[in-house]
Design a protein around this motif. Structure first.
Motif, short mmCIF file in Angstrom:
data_model
loop_
_atom_site.label_atom_id
_atom_site.label_comp_id
_atom_site.label_asym_id
_atom_site.label_seq_id
_atom_site.Cartn_x
_atom_site.Cartn_y
_atom_site.Cartn_z
N SER A 93 12.22 0.38 -2.51
CA SER A 93 12.16 -1.04 -2.12
C SER A 93 10.71 -1.45 -1.89
O SER A 93 9.80 -0.61 -1.95
CB SER A 93 12.97 -1.26 -0.85
N LYS A 94 10.50 -2.71 -1.60
CA LYS A 94 9.15 -3.22 -1.37
C LYS A 94 8.50 -2.56 -0.16
O LYS A 94 7.29 -2.33 -0.14
CB LYS A 94 9.21 -4.74 -1.19
N THR A 95 9.30 -2.25 0.86
CA THR A 95 8.75 -1.61 2.06
C THR A 95 8.67 -0.10 1.93
O THR A 95 8.01 0.55 2.72
CB THR A 95 9.61 -1.96 3.28
N SER A 96 9.33 0.46 0.94
CA SER A 96 9.33 1.91 0.74
C SER A 96 9.09 2.20 -0.73
O SER A 96 9.98 2.61 -1.47
CB SER A 96 10.67 2.49 1.19
N ARG A 97 7.86 1.99 -1.15
CA ARG A 97 7.49 2.14 -2.57
C ARG A 97 7.35 3.61 -2.94
O ARG A 97 7.00 4.45 -2.11
CB ARG A 97 6.17 1.43 -2.85
N SER A 98 7.62 3.90 -4.19
CA SER A 98 7.36 5.26 -4.68
C SER A 98 6.01 5.24 -5.41
O SER A 98 5.69 4.28 -6.11
CB SER A 98 8.48 5.72 -5.61
N VAL A 99 5.23 6.30 -5.22
CA VAL A 99 3.88 6.35 -5.78
C VAL A 99 3.75 7.59 -6.65
O VAL A 99 4.23 8.68 -6.29
CB VAL A 99 2.81 6.40 -4.66
N ARG A 100 3.09 7.43 -7.79
CA ARG A 100 2.80 8.56 -8.67
C ARG A 100 1.39 8.38 -9.24
O ARG A 100 0.88 7.26 -9.32
CB ARG A 100 3.84 8.69 -9.77
#
Length: 178
Positions: A93-100
C-alpha cells in the motif's frame, strides 16, 4: 339409556347444522342490515372478478420492481464496502511500500484502489437468486530514487499499470454473499 341418547344426538345435530355450523350472523337482527348484506354481494362479484386478476398482476409486478430496486441498492452498498475493504487491505500500500534495487537506483512500488470508480450491475440467476458484478480499478505506482529512504518517502510517483477488476458475488435471497 338409548332413549336419552337419541334425542340428545338429534338436538346436537340441529344445533350444529345451518347457521351454527357455517358461522351465520347471530349478532344482527335488524332486517335492513340483513337486506344490505344480501344485496351487496350480488353487485360486487361481477366487478371484482374482472378487476381482480389485473390488480393482482399489477401488485406483483410493482412488488417485484420494488424488491429488485432494493436488491440493487443493497448491491451498491455491498460493492462500496467490498472495495473499501480492498483499499484498506491491499499490499503493498501507499503507507507500506515495497522497495527493490534496480541497477544503481531504488524502486518503491505500491497499489492503490480507486474507490470512486466503483460500478455495480446485477443479472437474474437461477431460482430467484441474482448474480452481482462489482467493477473497480487498481492503480500500480512506481517511485524511483537514488536511496532506499528517498524511494520510500518521495511523493513523485508514476502510475505504471491499471487493472480493471470485476468481482462476482451472489444474492442468496436475503443478502449478498462474497
Amino acid at each position: 339409556m338409548k332413549s336419552i341418547l337419541t334425542p340428545l344426538a338429534l338436538v346436537l345435530c340441529l344445533a350444529l347444522s345451518g347457521c351454527g355450523l357455517f358461522g351465520g350472523d347471530s349478532g344482527s337482527t335488524d332486517p335492513a342490515a340483513v337486506e344490505q348484506k344480501d344485496e351487496a354481494p350480488q353487485a360486487e362479484p361481477a366487478v371484482t372478478e374482472k378487476a381482480e386478476p389485473a390488480a393482482k398482476a399489477e401488485k406483483a409486478s410493482t412488488a417485484s420492481l420494488k424488491g429488485e430496486a432494493r436488491i440493487r441498492a443493497d448491491l451498491q452498498v455491498t460493492g462500496q464496502q467490498l472495495v473499501g475493504r480492498a483499499a484498506r487491505t491491499v499490499m503493498p500500500s501507499k503507507t507500506s511500500r515495497s522497495v527493490r534495487k534496480v541497477g544503481k537506483e531504488y524502486v518503491a512500488n505500491y497499489i492503490e484502489v480507486d474507490q470512486s470508480s466503483v460500478s455495480t450491475d446485477m443479472r437474474p440467476g437461477s431460482k430467484g437468486q441474482y448474480v452481482g458484478f462489482i467493477r473497480y480499478s487498481e492503480y500500480e505506482y512506481e517511485c524511483r530514487a537514488a536511496t532506499r529512504q528517498e524511494a520510500l518517502s518521495t511523493k513523485q510517483c508514476e502510475r505504471i499499470r491499471t487493472r480493471n477488476l470485476n468481482e462476482l458475488i451472489r444474492y442468496d435471497g436475503k443478502k449478498w454473499q462474497f
